[in-house]
Design a protein around this motif. Structure first.
Motif, PDB file in Angstrom:
ATOM      1  N   VAL A  95       0.866  -1.175   0.000  1.00 32.75           N
ATOM      2  CA  VAL A  95       0.000   0.000   0.000  1.00 32.75           C
ATOM      3  C   VAL A  95       0.904   1.228   0.000  1.00 32.75           C
ATOM      4  CG1 VAL A  95      -1.629   1.384   1.351  1.00 32.75           C
ATOM      5  CG2 VAL A  95      -1.981  -1.080   1.116  1.00 32.75           C
ATOM      6  N   LEU A  96       0.703   2.096  -0.977  1.00 28.94           N
ATOM      7  CA  LEU A  96       1.494   3.314  -1.094  1.00 28.94           C
ATOM      8  C   LEU A  96       0.605   4.504  -0.751  1.00 28.94           C
ATOM      9  CD1 LEU A  96       4.137   4.186  -3.727  1.00 28.94           C
ATOM     10  CD2 LEU A  96       2.330   5.843  -3.265  1.00 28.94           C
ATOM     11  N   VAL A  97       1.001   5.246   0.290  1.00 27.79           N
ATOM     12  CA  VAL A  97       0.251   6.433   0.710  1.00 27.79           C
ATOM     13  C   VAL A  97       1.118   7.665   0.491  1.00 27.79           C
ATOM     14  CG1 VAL A  97      -1.148   5.188   2.397  1.00 27.79           C
ATOM     15  CG2 VAL A  97       1.010   6.212   3.127  1.00 27.79           C
ATOM     16  N   VAL A  98       0.480   8.808   0.297  1.00 27.35           N
ATOM     17  CA  VAL A  98       1.221  10.046   0.040  1.00 27.35           C
ATOM     18  C   VAL A  98       0.745  11.145   0.981  1.00 27.35           C
ATOM     19  CG1 VAL A  98       1.618   9.505  -2.396  1.00 27.35           C
ATOM     20  CG2 VAL A  98      -0.408  10.802  -1.748  1.00 27.35           C
ATOM     21  N   GLY A  99       1.660  12.055   1.289  1.00 25.67           N
ATOM     22  CA  GLY A  99       1.286  13.257   2.020  1.00 25.67           C
ATOM     23  C   GLY A  99       0.910  13.028   3.463  1.00 25.67           C
ATOM     24  N   ASP A 100      -0.064  13.823   3.942  1.00 27.23           N
ATOM     25  CA  ASP A 100      -0.362  13.849   5.368  1.00 27.23           C
ATOM     26  C   ASP A 100      -1.839  14.076   5.690  1.00 27.23           C
ATOM     27  OD1 ASP A 100      -0.650  16.517   4.633  1.00 27.23           O
ATOM     28  OD2 ASP A 100       1.242  17.140   5.527  1.00 27.23           O
ATOM     29  N   VAL A 101      -2.724  13.719   4.754  1.00 22.63           N
ATOM     30  CA  VAL A 101      -4.144  13.882   5.031  1.00 22.63           C
ATOM     31  C   VAL A 101      -4.651  12.716   5.882  1.00 22.63           C
ATOM     32  CG1 VAL A 101      -4.548  15.231   2.944  1.00 22.63           C
ATOM     33  CG2 VAL A 101      -4.829  12.751   2.871  1.00 22.63           C
ATOM     34  N   THR A 102      -5.886  12.815   6.346  1.00 25.20           N
ATOM     35  CA  THR A 102      -6.455  11.774   7.200  1.00 25.20           C
ATOM     36  C   THR A 102      -6.432  10.413   6.520  1.00 25.20           C
ATOM     37  OG1 THR A 102      -7.871  13.393   8.308  1.00 25.20           O
ATOM     38  CG2 THR A 102      -8.512  11.095   8.497  1.00 25.20           C
ATOM     39  N   SER A 103      -6.665  10.376   5.229  1.00 26.25           N
ATOM     40  CA  SER A 103      -6.646   9.118   4.482  1.00 26.25           C
ATOM     41  C   SER A 103      -5.292   8.434   4.564  1.00 26.25           C
ATOM     42  CB  SER A 103      -6.994   9.372   3.009  1.00 26.25           C
ATOM     43  OG  SER A 103      -8.280   9.892   2.883  1.00 26.25           O
ATOM     44  N   THR A 104      -4.228   9.235   4.561  1.00 24.64           N
ATOM     45  CA  THR A 104      -2.874   8.691   4.647  1.00 24.64           C
ATOM     46  C   THR A 104      -2.715   7.875   5.927  1.00 24.64           C
ATOM     47  OG1 THR A 104      -2.072  10.641   3.460  1.00 24.64           O
ATOM     48  CG2 THR A 104      -0.426   9.319   4.618  1.00 24.64           C
ATOM     49  N   MET A 105      -3.096   8.469   7.040  1.00 34.32           N
ATOM     50  CA  MET A 105      -2.988   7.801   8.337  1.00 34.32           C
ATOM     51  C   MET A 105      -3.934   6.614   8.439  1.00 34.32           C
ATOM     52  SD  MET A 105      -3.953   9.337  12.105  1.00 34.32           S
ATOM     53  CE  MET A 105      -5.701   9.444  11.642  1.00 34.32           C
ATOM     54  N   ALA A 106      -5.202   6.815   8.078  1.00 38.05           N
ATOM     55  CA  ALA A 106      -6.216   5.776   8.254  1.00 38.05           C
ATOM     56  C   ALA A 106      -5.906   4.531   7.434  1.00 38.05           C
ATOM     57  CB  ALA A 106      -7.594   6.330   7.881  1.00 38.05           C
ATOM     58  N   CYS A 107      -5.499   4.719   6.197  1.00 31.42           N
ATOM     59  CA  CYS A 107      -5.213   3.567   5.329  1.00 31.42           C
ATOM     60  C   CYS A 107      -3.925   2.860   5.743  1.00 31.42           C
ATOM     61  CB  CYS A 107      -5.162   4.002   3.870  1.00 31.42           C
ATOM     62  SG  CYS A 107      -6.773   4.511   3.233  1.00 31.42           S
ATOM     63  N   THR A 108      -2.994   3.609   6.312  1.00 33.68           N
ATOM     64  CA  THR A 108      -1.777   2.987   6.834  1.00 33.68           C
ATOM     65  C   THR A 108      -2.120   2.048   7.989  1.00 33.68           C
ATOM     66  OG1 THR A 108      -0.385   4.852   6.190  1.00 33.68           O
ATOM     67  CG2 THR A 108       0.434   3.450   7.964  1.00 33.68           C
ATOM     68  N   LYS A 113      -2.598  -3.550   9.958  1.00 33.58           N
ATOM     69  CA  LYS A 113      -3.382  -4.555  10.694  1.00 33.58           C
ATOM     70  C   LYS A 113      -3.734  -5.741   9.801  1.00 33.58           C
ATOM     71  CE  LYS A 113      -5.242  -1.910  14.510  1.00 33.58           C
ATOM     72  NZ  LYS A 113      -6.403  -1.736  15.408  1.00 33.58           N
ATOM     73  N   ALA A 114      -3.728  -5.502   8.488  1.00 34.46           N
ATOM     74  CA  ALA A 114      -4.004  -6.586   7.544  1.00 34.46           C
ATOM     75  C   ALA A 114      -2.717  -7.314   7.140  1.00 34.46           C
ATOM     76  CB  ALA A 114      -4.700  -6.030   6.302  1.00 34.46           C
ATOM     77  N   GLY A 115      -1.602  -6.884   7.683  1.00 29.50           N
ATOM     78  CA  GLY A 115      -0.325  -7.539   7.378  1.00 29.50           C
ATOM     79  C   GLY A 115       0.280  -7.144   6.054  1.00 29.50           C
TER      80      GLY A 115
END
Length: 365
Positions: A95-108, A113-115
């Motif tokens: 999973v590749l996340v970018v920046g610092d929005v709420t989605s970045t944190m939540a999806c991380t 937790k899904a390994g």
């Protein structure tokens, strides 16, 4: 190898555009690399239209979780629920996340937790201001991330202080600048250019959206009044953020040189920025773009997560301090604004480096 790329807000799409292009290039060369683009729908933005995606050559998301607005907790929870379902239905290697929005944190959080391994683009940037929701998002994300793609040596240092192994930190440069440099020759005049008969280096661009500047009526009024007065000899172009619009209603801040308008598309807005006398903003991303385009920038914040824009760029922090703002205008008008230069590796090739590192990590090269 499958990569799930997460975008939650309009600036995220500008950051992932060159990464997707680099993935497609590797795939065309015969490498086993594919991606799935997930839009969480965190920010509903009518400017995320067909034109926006076509303008920057961004593929439409494979899915929109359609989260939209809500409190911090409501939005975070909705993103996590939607993204958990997404990962179950479409397993991925990274999973590749970018920046610092709420989605970045939540999806991380969901991915870990899904390994599933997580890569964070723009890892390690810090403002030191815990009143900013983005700062909390950065810290949580970087405490869970596996692979850290950084924009500067400042970010590298921040991560090392956290105890991150140097082996997992990849100094790649700035993907926002990839997008900027690729599209710079395509910038186009917005209608306001002809409507106001704007001349190069003879107007200001203003943007405001931070709570510290816009949520308090007295502060917002005082700030705009000072800027309008100090810039009275020049038109001030003010594309109004939807958040700011709510607080401007009823303030009756009408000045001859202050021109309110709706938010602009990427190519039109950056045309204005490139040719402005100076930019006044509380946006972090814009300070990066002004630095590369060598446009004077006054940041209406007391801290920045992008110190390189101040160290070697054209940016100066003035906060909403009347004295600092006045001094900055004096320096600009006297012709003594500092000359900036692009920070190391802000050369338009960050996305290529990111994809190359991912392929090395997963032993695809």
């Amino acid at each position: 190898m499958n990569i799930t790329i997460v975008a939650g807000a309009r600036p995220n799409f500008m950051k992932i555009a060159p990464i997707i292009e680099a993935i497609k290039q590797k795939k065309s060369e015969g490498f086993d690399l594919s991606f799935r683009l997930v839009h969480t729908g965190q920010h509903y933005d009518k400017n995320l239209s067909d034109t926006f995606f076509e303008e920057l050559n961004i593929p439409f998301p494979d899915i929109n979780l359609d989260v939209k607005s809500g409190s911090q907790a409501e939005q975070t929870a909705a993103i996590m629920i939607g993204f958990e379902k997404e990962l179950k239905q479409h397993p991925t290697h990274l999973v590749l996340v970018v920046g610092d929005v709420t989605s970045t944190m939540a999806c991380t959080i969901v991915a870990k937790k899904a390994g599933v391994k997580v890569a964070h683009v723009e890892a390690g940037i810090r403002s030191g201001d815990m009143n900013m929701p983005e700062e909390i998002n950065r810290i949580v994300t970087d405490n869970l991330t596996d692979y850290f793609f950084t924009t500067s040596t400042h970010a590298n240092t921040n991560l090392e202080k956290m105890g991150v192994s140097k082996n997992n930190i990849y100094f790649v440069g700035n993907v926002m600048i990839d997008t900027l440099l690729k599209n710079e020759t395509r910038f186009k005049k917005p209608p306001v250019w002809e409507e106001l008969n704007l001349q190069e280096k003879s107007y200001f661009v203003l943007t405001l959206h931070r709570p510290s500047n816009v949520d308090e009526e007295v502060q917002l009024k005082k700030l705009i009044l000072q800027i309008a007065e100090l810039g009275e000899k020049y038109p001030i172009i003010f594309p109004v953020h939807p958040r700011t619009q709510k607080f401007l209603k009823g303030l009756k801040l009408d000045f001859k040189n202050l021109h309110y308008m709706s938010p602009l598309g990427y190519l039109e807005f950056n045309y204005l920025v490139k040719h402005a006398k100076a930019v006044l903003t509380d946006s972090g991303g814009i300070t990066e773009e002004t630095t590369v385009m060598n446009v004077p920038c006054m940041t209406l914040r007391n801290s920045t997560e992008r110190p390189e824009t101040c160290d070697i760029g054209t940016n100066v922090l003035v906060g909403n301090d009347p004295e600092k703002i006045s001094q900055a205008f004096y320096k600009l008008y006297s012709g003594h604004w500092k000359q900036g230069k692009a920070p190391e590796l802000w050369d338009g090739k960050a996305a290529i480096r990111i994809v190359d590192h991912i392929m090395e990590i997963f032993k695809l090269l």
